[in-house]
Scaffold this motif. Structure first.
Motif, short mmCIF file in Angstrom:
data_model
loop_
_atom_site.label_atom_id
_atom_site.label_comp_id
_atom_site.label_asym_id
_atom_site.label_seq_id
_atom_site.Cartn_x
_atom_site.Cartn_y
_atom_site.Cartn_z
N ARG A 82 30.91 36.61 34.87
CA ARG A 82 30.81 36.78 36.32
C ARG A 82 30.60 38.26 36.65
NH1 ARG A 82 30.71 32.05 36.17
NH2 ARG A 82 31.60 30.45 37.58
N LYS A 83 30.07 38.51 37.87
CA LYS A 83 29.98 39.88 38.39
C LYS A 83 31.40 40.37 38.72
CE LYS A 83 25.46 39.23 40.58
NZ LYS A 83 24.81 39.00 41.91
N LEU A 84 31.64 41.65 38.59
CA LEU A 84 32.95 42.24 38.86
C LEU A 84 33.39 41.90 40.28
CD1 LEU A 84 35.25 43.95 37.78
CD2 LEU A 84 33.99 45.99 38.54
N ALA A 85 32.47 42.00 41.23
CA ALA A 85 32.82 41.72 42.63
C ALA A 85 33.25 40.26 42.80
CB ALA A 85 31.62 42.04 43.54
N ASP A 86 32.59 39.36 42.06
CA ASP A 86 32.95 37.94 42.14
C ASP A 86 34.33 37.70 41.54
OD1 ASP A 86 29.53 36.87 41.48
OD2 ASP A 86 30.55 37.40 43.37
N ILE A 87 34.63 38.40 40.46
CA ILE A 87 35.97 38.27 39.85
C ILE A 87 37.03 38.70 40.84
CG2 ILE A 87 37.49 39.31 38.11
CD1 ILE A 87 35.18 39.10 36.15
N ALA A 88 36.78 39.80 41.54
CA ALA A 88 37.75 40.27 42.53
C ALA A 88 37.96 39.21 43.61
CB ALA A 88 37.25 41.57 43.17
N GLY A 101 41.53 37.29 44.29
CA GLY A 101 42.19 37.90 45.44
C GLY A 101 42.42 39.39 45.28
N GLY A 102 41.60 40.06 44.46
CA GLY A 102 41.77 41.50 44.23
C GLY A 102 40.69 42.33 44.91
N GLN A 103 40.77 43.65 44.67
CA GLN A 103 39.77 44.57 45.23
C GLN A 103 39.21 45.44 44.11
OE1 GLN A 103 43.02 45.87 47.63
NE2 GLN A 103 41.55 46.45 49.23
N VAL A 104 37.89 45.61 44.11
CA VAL A 104 37.26 46.46 43.09
C VAL A 104 37.60 47.92 43.37
CG1 VAL A 104 35.06 47.23 42.12
CG2 VAL A 104 35.40 44.81 42.74
N ALA A 105 37.87 48.69 42.31
CA ALA A 105 38.15 50.13 42.46
C ALA A 105 37.51 50.88 41.31
CB ALA A 105 39.66 50.36 42.46
N ASN A 106 37.10 52.09 41.59
CA ASN A 106 36.59 52.99 40.52
C ASN A 106 35.36 52.46 39.81
OD1 ASN A 106 38.61 54.73 40.95
ND2 ASN A 106 39.73 54.38 39.04
N ALA A 107 34.63 51.53 40.44
CA ALA A 107 33.49 50.96 39.71
C ALA A 107 32.20 51.58 40.24
CB ALA A 107 33.46 49.44 39.90
N ASP A 108 31.30 52.00 39.35
CA ASP A 108 29.99 52.51 39.76
C ASP A 108 29.13 51.36 40.26
OD1 ASP A 108 30.06 54.71 36.86
OD2 ASP A 108 30.88 54.93 38.91
N ASP A 109 29.36 50.16 39.68
CA ASP A 109 28.48 49.04 40.00
C ASP A 109 29.31 47.77 40.19
OD1 ASP A 109 25.91 47.19 38.13
OD2 ASP A 109 26.69 47.00 40.20
N LYS A 134 51.15 50.40 39.97
CA LYS A 134 51.07 51.32 38.82
C LYS A 134 50.29 52.60 39.15
CE LYS A 134 52.90 48.15 36.03
NZ LYS A 134 54.23 48.30 35.39
N GLY A 135 49.89 52.77 40.44
CA GLY A 135 49.15 53.98 40.80
C GLY A 135 47.65 53.79 40.62
N ASN A 136 46.94 54.89 40.33
CA ASN A 136 45.47 54.81 40.24
C ASN A 136 45.04 54.33 38.86
OD1 ASN A 136 45.06 55.78 42.86
ND2 ASN A 136 45.38 57.89 42.16
N PRO A 137 44.08 53.42 38.83
CA PRO A 137 43.59 52.92 37.54
C PRO A 137 42.77 53.99 36.83
CG PRO A 137 42.29 51.98 39.33
CD PRO A 137 43.40 52.77 39.97
N PRO A 138 42.73 53.95 35.48
CA PRO A 138 42.01 54.96 34.72
C PRO A 138 40.52 54.69 34.59
CG PRO A 138 43.13 53.50 33.22
CD PRO A 138 43.48 53.04 34.62
N GLY A 139 40.02 53.70 35.31
CA GLY A 139 38.59 53.39 35.20
C GLY A 139 38.27 52.19 36.06
N PRO A 140 37.13 51.54 35.83
CA PRO A 140 36.72 50.39 36.67
C PRO A 140 37.79 49.31 36.64
CG PRO A 140 34.95 51.02 35.19
CD PRO A 140 36.15 51.81 34.77
N ALA A 141 38.21 48.89 37.84
CA ALA A 141 39.34 47.97 37.87
C ALA A 141 39.23 47.03 39.06
CB ALA A 141 40.64 48.76 37.95
N VAL A 142 40.01 45.95 38.98
CA VAL A 142 40.25 45.07 40.12
C VAL A 142 41.73 45.22 40.45
CG1 VAL A 142 40.31 42.70 40.96
CG2 VAL A 142 38.42 43.45 39.47
N LEU A 143 42.02 45.73 41.65
CA LEU A 143 43.41 45.98 42.04
C LEU A 143 44.06 44.67 42.48
CD1 LEU A 143 42.98 49.25 44.14
CD2 LEU A 143 43.44 49.02 41.69
N VAL A 144 45.23 44.39 41.91
CA VAL A 144 45.96 43.15 42.24
C VAL A 144 47.45 43.48 42.36
CG1 VAL A 144 44.30 41.64 41.08
CG2 VAL A 144 46.23 42.58 39.78
N ASP A 145 48.22 42.57 42.90
CA ASP A 145 49.67 42.77 42.95
C ASP A 145 50.33 42.43 41.62
OD1 ASP A 145 49.76 41.59 46.39
OD2 ASP A 145 49.55 43.62 45.56
#
Ligand SMILES: CC(=O)N[C@H]1[C@@H](OP(=O)(O)OP(=O)(O)OC[C@H]2O[C@@H](n3ccc(=O)[nH]c3=O)[C@H](O)[C@@H]2O)O[C@H](CO)[C@@H](O)[C@@H]1O[C@H](C)C(=O)N[C@@H](C)C(=O)N[C@H](CCC(=O)N[C@@H](CCC[C@@H](N)C(=O)O)C(=O)O)C(=O)O
Ligand SMILES: Nc1ncnc2c1ncn2[C@@H]1O[C@H](COP(=O)(O)OP(=O)(O)OP(=O)(O)O)[C@@H](O)[C@H]1O
Ligand SMILES: C[C@@H](N)C(=O)N[C@H](C)C(=O)O
Length: 464
Positions: free
Chosen positions: A3-9, A13-21, A73-84
């Motif tokens: 799946r696309k990262l945005a679709d996974i988010a 129920g998450g939000q994409v962070a730190n991703a170039d694409d 956990k604070g800021n992710p170290p790279g492309p991530a999907v932020l979740v609780d």
């Protein structure tokens, strides 16, 4: 899953962070940084020893496309999907993916036989459908979602093992997977320590009904009154228009064997619902019972008798479940070391009982864990089940294994009973008495790791 990262988010129920694409394509879900696959989604789980978040940076460096990351956990170290919560997000992702794939789900639970029945059902269905199954014993709140996320996009039927060691665990799994068909193999004593009674075990197993689809098919062992009792209880959640089928070895069930022949490396029987004798590449009446449940589901999905016969021939079975090993030294080993409870030990001893033409029938039995306050009695009763018909020599391992030795004195001569706390000493003595025409049953709970005895016997040079 791809799946696309945005679709996974969106799916979890998450939000994409730190991703170039945000349209980065993600292939698959991994929870262990030591097994990263290029482009996967790394899911950082917290367990008894580690918090997976500590491995997110390494996972991304090793080729993971992105990771789930808990906001706390604070800021992710790279492309991530932020979740609780990473585990809950992974479970939600699995549920969303299962709905997208649209596979029919067959859920399998029970105290014993889940993995075996799952493997048999897969073999039958795969002759006719694109089928995905639980690998190994991945049957809990982590393993089942991972199984679903590993499912190919074109899967038609998913055979999912559902395990538990407490109430409401199977309810959770059933509501996540929403089975169209469900099997309860039996009600034994596994995890009695946590459940407190066999009635509670039955209640826990029948939680599989709670997530089933309307009009679903429930297949259960008809010999077990506790299942009948819980099924009849109006407080047991179940779907509308539930259909039921029973299976068992005697005649008053919907599906039963009309004749069983015990062979050297398998079992032949003809189910009452068919004309074709079937050859099961497994020993033991208990495995015929497991196969009956699988046959009931396969018939439900229209698998032909010819395909059933063919499917069983090619069944790929998970090891260490009464697995026959012919050692180079001539010794026959029944490797049943995956797990043990009183019911499964008796089933294994029944197999030993039917084996003919061996010089000595040797039982190597260890502790059966998680049985609760009656554990000593359970072990002594297993010992009393051993007779000179089914056992010539008994070796026990562990604190509770010693109680099997106590019970065994009822029928076996003391000189034929050896109790050990040290595995290497047991192995040394066992090998000293072994002969090429002997058969050795090895069985204990997972925690006893008796596969080490199997390996030693398999490779030993005999003294006789
Ligand atoms: C969470 C996890 O998967 N842990 C597995 C891991 O354990 P380990 O001790 O290494 O570490 P942590 O769990 O603390 O690690 C947390 C995460 O960190 C990852 N990690 C660690 C180190 C590192 O360098 N990099 C990392 O990324 C790590 O991968 C974790 O994700 O490894 C163990 C050894 O392989 C695994 O045993 C452990 O797996 C746990 C126990 C688990 O539940 N795994 C499931 C996938 C699963 O289904 N396992 C089944 C057994 C299921 C089972 O026992 N079922 C019962 C019935 C249900 C009981 C239920 N109440 C329950 O709680 O399970 C049954 O009777 O059948 C299996 O493996 O067979
Ligand atoms: N119907 C049965 N009745 C009694 N024992 C069984 C039955 N089916 C399998 N067993 C025995 O139970 C043990 C576990 O088998 P299996 O792995 O198939 O069951 P499981 O339910 O997946 O077990 P677990 O919950 O320990 O993962 C093995 O020793 C096997 O021989
Ligand atoms: C496989 C695992 N969940 C299990 O059943 N545990 C047994 C009781 C053990 O630890 O040996």
């Amino acid at each position: 899953m791809k799946r696309k990262l945005a679709d996974i988010a969106a799916m979890c129920g998450g939000q994409v962070a730190n991703a170039d694409d945000n349209n980065l394509i993600i292939h698959g879900v991994i929870t262990d940084s030591r097994h990263i696959q290029q482009g996967c989604l790394f899911v950082p789980l917290s367990g008894e020893r580690f918090d997976g978040h500590a491995f997110v940076a390494d996972s991304l460096a090793s080729g993971a496309g992105a990771a789930l990351w808990e906001r706390a956990k604070g800021n992710p170290p790279g492309p991530a999907v932020l979740v609780d919560n990473a585990l809950e997000a992974m479970q939600l992702l699995a549920k969303s993916y299962l709905a997208a794939v649209g596979a029919k789900v067959v859920g399998i639970t029970g105290s014993n036989g889940k993995t075996t029945t799952k493997d048999l059902l897969f073999a039958l269905l795969a002759t006719t459908y694109k089928v995905h199954k639980t690998s190994g014993n991945y049957n809990n709140h982590i393993g089942m979602p991972l199984t679903i996320l590993d499912m190919p996009e074109d899967t038609e039927i998913a055979v999912l093992e559902m395990g538990m060691s407490g109430r409401y665990e199977i309810e959770f799994l059933s509501k996540l997977a929403e089975p169209e068909a469900a099997i309860v193999t039996n009600i034994g004593e596994s995890h009695l320590e946590q459940l407190g009674s066999r009635l509670e075990i039955a209640r826990a197993k029948l939680e599989i009904l709670s997530g089933m689809k309307t009009g679903g098919l429930f297949i259960y062992i008809g010999d077990e009154p506790l299942i009948t009792e819980v099924l009849a209880d109006p407080n047991t959640p179940k779907p509308e228009q539930l259909h039921t089928l029973t299976f068992g070895v005697n005649g008053n069930h919907d599906i039963y064997p009309s004749g069983i022949m015990f062979l050297e490396h398998g079992t032949m029987f003809t189910p009452n619902v068919g004309e074709t004798p079937l050859e099961l590449p497994l020993l033991g009446e208990h495995n015929v019972v497991n196969c009956l449940a699988a046959l009931a589901v396969a018939r439900h999905y229209g698998v032909t008798e010819a395909n059933m016969k063919e499917g069983l021939k090619h069944a790929e079975l998970t090891g260490m479940r009464i697995e026959i090993i012919e050692g180079a030294n001539g010794v026959t080993i029944l490797n049943d070391a995956y797990n043990a409870s009183p019911t499964s030990v008796r089933a294994a001893v029944n197999v030993l009982n039917k084996m003919k033409g061996y010089r000595n029938k040797i039982a190597v039995l260890g502790d059966m864990l998680e049985l609760g306050e009656d554990e000593v009695q359970f072990h002594q009763e297993v010992g009393e089940y051993l007779t000179t018909e089914n056992t010539d020599l008994l070796f026990t391992y562990g604190r509770l294994g010693k109680e099997i030795a106590v019970g065994a004195k009822k029928h076996l001569a003391p000189d034929n009973i050896y109790a050990y706390d040290d595995k290497s000493e047991l192995i040394h003595k066992l090998i000293s008495v072994l002969h090429p025409k002997d058969v050795v049953l090895v069985k204990a709970s997972r925690g006893m790791k008796l596969e080490e005895v199997v390996e030693a016997v398999k490779h030993s040079k005999l003294h006789q």
